[in-house]
Write a protein that holds these residues in place. Sequence first.
Motif, PDB file in Angstrom:
ATOM      1  N   ALA A  73      12.146  86.149  44.201  1.00  0.00           N
ATOM      2  CA  ALA A  73      10.835  85.927  44.822  1.00  0.00           C
ATOM      3  C   ALA A  73      10.987  85.522  46.285  1.00  0.00           C
ATOM      4  CB  ALA A  73      10.060  84.857  44.061  1.00  0.00           C
ATOM      5  N   GLN A  74      10.011  85.892  47.088  1.00  0.00           N
ATOM      6  CA  GLN A  74       9.998  85.462  48.490  1.00  0.00           C
ATOM      7  C   GLN A  74       9.955  83.947  48.606  1.00  0.00           C
ATOM      8  OE1 GLN A  74       6.658  87.350  50.374  1.00  0.00           O
ATOM      9  NE2 GLN A  74       7.482  89.429  50.150  1.00  0.00           N
ATOM     10  N   GLN A  75       9.428  83.293  47.575  1.00  0.00           N
ATOM     11  CA  GLN A  75       9.295  81.834  47.591  1.00  0.00           C
ATOM     12  C   GLN A  75      10.546  81.119  47.110  1.00  0.00           C
ATOM     13  OE1 GLN A  75       7.023  83.974  46.317  1.00  0.00           O
ATOM     14  NE2 GLN A  75       5.433  83.763  47.879  1.00  0.00           N
ATOM     15  N   ASP A  76      11.612  81.861  46.756  1.00  0.00           N
ATOM     16  CA  ASP A  76      12.867  81.224  46.371  1.00  0.00           C
ATOM     17  C   ASP A  76      13.476  80.503  47.568  1.00  0.00           C
ATOM     18  OD1 ASP A  76      12.877  81.967  43.685  1.00  0.00           O
ATOM     19  OD2 ASP A  76      13.847  83.883  44.078  1.00  0.00           O
ATOM     20  N   TYR A  77      14.421  79.632  47.271  1.00  0.00           N
ATOM     21  CA  TYR A  77      15.063  78.834  48.321  1.00  0.00           C
ATOM     22  C   TYR A  77      15.784  79.741  49.311  1.00  0.00           C
ATOM     23  CZ  TYR A  77      17.657  74.907  50.350  1.00  0.00           C
ATOM     24  OH  TYR A  77      18.161  73.962  51.206  1.00  0.00           O
ATOM     25  N   GLY A  78      15.604  79.464  50.586  1.00  0.00           N
ATOM     26  CA  GLY A  78      16.119  80.327  51.639  1.00  0.00           C
ATOM     27  C   GLY A  78      17.607  80.586  51.570  1.00  0.00           C
ATOM     28  N   ALA A  79      18.402  79.570  51.227  1.00  0.00           N
ATOM     29  CA  ALA A  79      19.854  79.749  51.174  1.00  0.00           C
ATOM     30  C   ALA A  79      20.249  80.736  50.093  1.00  0.00           C
ATOM     31  CB  ALA A  79      20.541  78.401  50.931  1.00  0.00           C
ATOM     32  N   MET A  80      19.471  80.788  49.009  1.00  0.00           N
ATOM     33  CA  MET A  80      19.796  81.722  47.943  1.00  0.00           C
ATOM     34  C   MET A  80      19.414  83.145  48.342  1.00  0.00           C
ATOM     35  SD  MET A  80      20.728  79.025  46.713  1.00  0.00           S
ATOM     36  CE  MET A  80      22.084  80.044  46.239  1.00  0.00           C
ATOM     37  N   LEU A  81      18.291  83.300  49.020  1.00  0.00           N
ATOM     38  CA  LEU A  81      17.915  84.613  49.542  1.00  0.00           C
ATOM     39  C   LEU A  81      18.977  85.106  50.525  1.00  0.00           C
ATOM     40  CD1 LEU A  81      14.084  84.067  50.119  1.00  0.00           C
ATOM     41  CD2 LEU A  81      15.201  85.188  48.178  1.00  0.00           C
ATOM     42  N   ASP A  82      19.486  84.182  51.351  1.00  0.00           N
ATOM     43  CA  ASP A  82      20.540  84.543  52.301  1.00  0.00           C
ATOM     44  C   ASP A  82      21.796  85.011  51.577  1.00  0.00           C
ATOM     45  OD1 ASP A  82      19.051  83.985  54.540  1.00  0.00           O
ATOM     46  OD2 ASP A  82      19.883  81.985  54.852  1.00  0.00           O
ATOM     47  N   MET A  83      22.125  84.337  50.475  1.00  0.00           N
ATOM     48  CA  MET A  83      23.344  84.698  49.749  1.00  0.00           C
ATOM     49  C   MET A  83      23.230  86.105  49.162  1.00  0.00           C
ATOM     50  SD  MET A  83      26.311  83.529  49.233  1.00  0.00           S
ATOM     51  CE  MET A  83      27.765  83.741  48.209  1.00  0.00           C
ATOM     52  N   PHE A  84      22.060  86.436  48.645  1.00  0.00           N
ATOM     53  CA  PHE A  84      21.877  87.791  48.112  1.00  0.00           C
ATOM     54  C   PHE A  84      21.817  88.825  49.232  1.00  0.00           C
ATOM     55  CE2 PHE A  84      20.568  85.880  43.981  1.00  0.00           C
ATOM     56  CZ  PHE A  84      21.407  86.627  43.176  1.00  0.00           C
ATOM     57  N   ARG A  85      21.295  88.440  50.391  1.00  0.00           N
ATOM     58  CA  ARG A  85      21.334  89.360  51.531  1.00  0.00           C
ATOM     59  C   ARG A  85      22.787  89.654  51.919  1.00  0.00           C
ATOM     60  NH1 ARG A  85      17.259  85.640  53.771  1.00  0.00           N
ATOM     61  NH2 ARG A  85      15.184  86.483  53.326  1.00  0.00           N
ATOM     62  N   GLN A  86      23.611  88.635  51.840  1.00  0.00           N
ATOM     63  CA  GLN A  86      25.025  88.830  52.173  1.00  0.00           C
ATOM     64  C   GLN A  86      25.692  89.777  51.183  1.00  0.00           C
ATOM     65  OE1 GLN A  86      27.632  85.635  53.765  1.00  0.00           O
ATOM     66  NE2 GLN A  86      28.729  85.820  51.821  1.00  0.00           N
ATOM     67  N   GLN A  87      25.360  89.652  49.897  1.00  0.00           N
ATOM     68  CA  GLN A  87      25.935  90.568  48.917  1.00  0.00           C
ATOM     69  C   GLN A  87      25.485  92.010  49.194  1.00  0.00           C
ATOM     70  OE1 GLN A  87      28.236  88.877  47.010  1.00  0.00           O
ATOM     71  NE2 GLN A  87      27.360  87.286  48.327  1.00  0.00           N
ATOM     72  N   ALA A  88      24.235  92.142  49.649  1.00  0.00           N
ATOM     73  CA  ALA A  88      23.725  93.476  49.977  1.00  0.00           C
ATOM     74  C   ALA A  88      24.513  94.085  51.133  1.00  0.00           C
ATOM     75  CB  ALA A  88      22.240  93.394  50.319  1.00  0.00           C
ATOM     76  N   ARG A  89      24.813  93.266  52.137  1.00  0.00           N
ATOM     77  CA  ARG A  89      25.598  93.750  53.274  1.00  0.00           C
ATOM     78  C   ARG A  89      27.029  94.061  52.860  1.00  0.00           C
ATOM     79  NH1 ARG A  89      25.673  89.146  57.315  1.00  0.00           N
ATOM     80  NH2 ARG A  89      27.113  90.567  58.367  1.00  0.00           N
ATOM     81  N   ARG A  90      27.563  93.242  51.980  1.00  0.00           N
ATOM     82  CA  ARG A  90      28.986  93.347  51.625  1.00  0.00           C
ATOM     83  C   ARG A  90      29.250  94.438  50.600  1.00  0.00           C
ATOM     84  NH1 ARG A  90      32.638  88.129  49.639  1.00  0.00           N
ATOM     85  NH2 ARG A  90      34.687  89.147  49.798  1.00  0.00           N
ATOM     86  N   TYR A  91      28.366  94.548  49.599  1.00  0.00           N
ATOM     87  CA  TYR A  91      28.639  95.453  48.484  1.00  0.00           C
ATOM     88  C   TYR A  91      27.633  96.592  48.340  1.00  0.00           C
ATOM     89  CZ  TYR A  91      31.655  91.580  47.048  1.00  0.00           C
ATOM     90  OH  TYR A  91      32.602  90.596  47.013  1.00  0.00           O
ATOM     91  N   GLY A  92      26.539  96.536  49.102  1.00  0.00           N
ATOM     92  CA  GLY A  92      25.538  97.577  48.966  1.00  0.00           C
ATOM     93  C   GLY A  92      24.576  97.349  47.818  1.00  0.00           C
ATOM     94  N   THR A  93      24.435  96.103  47.382  1.00  0.00           N
ATOM     95  CA  THR A  93      23.451  95.787  46.349  1.00  0.00           C
ATOM     96  C   THR A  93      22.050  95.853  46.941  1.00  0.00           C
ATOM     97  OG1 THR A  93      23.682  93.417  46.814  1.00  0.00           O
ATOM     98  CG2 THR A  93      25.041  94.333  45.042  1.00  0.00           C
ATOM     99  N   VAL A  94      21.047  95.885  46.072  1.00  0.00           N
ATOM    100  CA  VAL A  94      19.654  96.015  46.503  1.00  0.00           C
ATOM    101  C   VAL A  94      18.855  94.817  45.994  1.00  0.00           C
ATOM    102  CG1 VAL A  94      17.560  97.422  46.347  1.00  0.00           C
ATOM    103  CG2 VAL A  94      19.818  98.533  46.467  1.00  0.00           C
ATOM    104  N   ASN A  95      18.147  94.163  46.912  1.00  0.00           N
ATOM    105  CA  ASN A  95      17.323  93.018  46.552  1.00  0.00           C
ATOM    106  C   ASN A  95      15.859  93.443  46.465  1.00  0.00           C
ATOM    107  OD1 ASN A  95      19.629  91.389  46.713  1.00  0.00           O
ATOM    108  ND2 ASN A  95      19.309  91.007  48.899  1.00  0.00           N
ATOM    109  N   ARG A  96      15.251  93.203  45.329  1.00  0.00           N
ATOM    110  CA  ARG A  96      13.845  93.540  45.118  1.00  0.00           C
ATOM    111  C   ARG A  96      13.045  92.248  45.040  1.00  0.00           C
ATOM    112  NH1 ARG A  96      12.883  98.719  43.542  1.00  0.00           N
ATOM    113  NH2 ARG A  96      11.076  98.133  42.292  1.00  0.00           N
ATOM    114  N   LEU A  97      12.169  92.044  46.035  1.00  0.00           N
ATOM    115  CA  LEU A  97      11.431  90.791  46.145  1.00  0.00           C
ATOM    116  C   LEU A  97      10.007  90.923  45.637  1.00  0.00           C
ATOM    117  CD1 LEU A  97      13.862  90.251  48.117  1.00  0.00           C
ATOM    118  CD2 LEU A  97      12.281  88.782  49.390  1.00  0.00           C
ATOM    119  N   VAL A  98       9.578  89.901  44.892  1.00  0.00           N
ATOM    120  CA  VAL A  98       8.186  89.778  44.495  1.00  0.00           C
ATOM    121  C   VAL A  98       7.617  88.576  45.242  1.00  0.00           C
ATOM    122  CG1 VAL A  98       8.672  90.732  42.220  1.00  0.00           C
ATOM    123  CG2 VAL A  98       8.666  88.249  42.528  1.00  0.00           C
TER     124      VAL A  98
END
Length: 424
Positions: free
Chosen positions: A150-175
Amino acid sequence: MSTLSKRQFLKTMVGATTLTAGQWSGLTEALASAGQRPAAELARDDDFWLKIRALYPVTNEFTQLENGYYSLAARPVLEGYLQHIQQVNAVSSYYMRTRQFSDKRLAQEQLAQLLGCSTDELIITRNTTESLDTVISGLTWKAGDEVVMAQQDYGAMLDMFRQQARRYGTVNRLVSLPNHPQSDDEIVRLYEQAITPKTRMLMVCHLVNITGQILPVRKITEMAHQHGVEVLVDGAHAFAHLAFSIADLGGCDYYASSLHKWLGTPLGAGILYVRRDKIAPVWPLFADSSVPDTDIRKLNHTGTHPVATDLAIQDAIRFHTSIGIDRKEARLRYLQHYWTDQVRKHPNITLNTPETPARSCAIANVGIAGKTPAELAKVLFDRYRIFTVAIDNANVRGVRVTPHLYTTTAELDTFVRALTELAG
């Protein structure tokens, strides 16, 4: 050299102070005055909670309404912590090599009992962020793997998943979570609609940090598992705040929380729960070849760290359980509604927290028309000496307000008066 017994160890403490029983006796006396009254009734008894307040080192410089970030340790806990520092320092490496791990195991056992899980499924970390990042960074991701959050999740956790997306090509789907949901099903559907055949994990807040909204984690978890999706729960603000056990969450795969928020430990303590069958696939951040892959201790190789904090966990648990989670939750919910019910209908005041009692507890978020969150937080402190924190993102514009057990209704009366004055 044989390991000292605890009694012998304490006798060796050079210059260590003895923790007086005064602070603990104060708690005992306060609890005796509560009798057997129901938690909901006791929640309204300001005289009783003033006795509890006296056990905290509350500042007189301002009114603290930002306890959700880091709450005060009670005096008995704080004094125990200082004594632990002195005792460990007195024998230094001897303690670290002989008692460190067995003492930490005792705290781990007590925390597992509070959470309602096996001791072998829980480790002590430094905070929620470290706990969640241990899981996120420890899983083997591949390009195209999707994660729902969710967009309302804690910012540091959103950042961590963004990093995985950059590193591994994962996709983050936000509600985006509604601030005032009409039902649990509305929230569950929101997450379910974001799941695709490529979805591997769903991250969900037990209690949303910026609004205080409690999410239906059990229903979300059960839905996600039906789709073969793992569930990572951010419980930073829920543990020792709400009455629950891990079994109440529908078999979530991972759960993390901080202990300096609602359990009242000194800074630097958190927990990570990993369901037993999920331990093996998680790679540790710091390698430890001394334990097998199926042992959660592999994730807890942190090197040398401040062990006095670990020791103080047991003091904090003693204080917490003495009051009781039912009494604690009832008082915290009462304090939140004490002030929110008075301003909710004001035309220039917006509450970003659900009104239904079951959907929130201590934390709430409030905004005033014509003022940015930063402006509101500043004027509350400068003019009224009330400390809050500004939140201005993810459809939430206001200040987060978090009373604690040591907050008085008189302080909240001042806060309500400040809001109504500022709202015109």
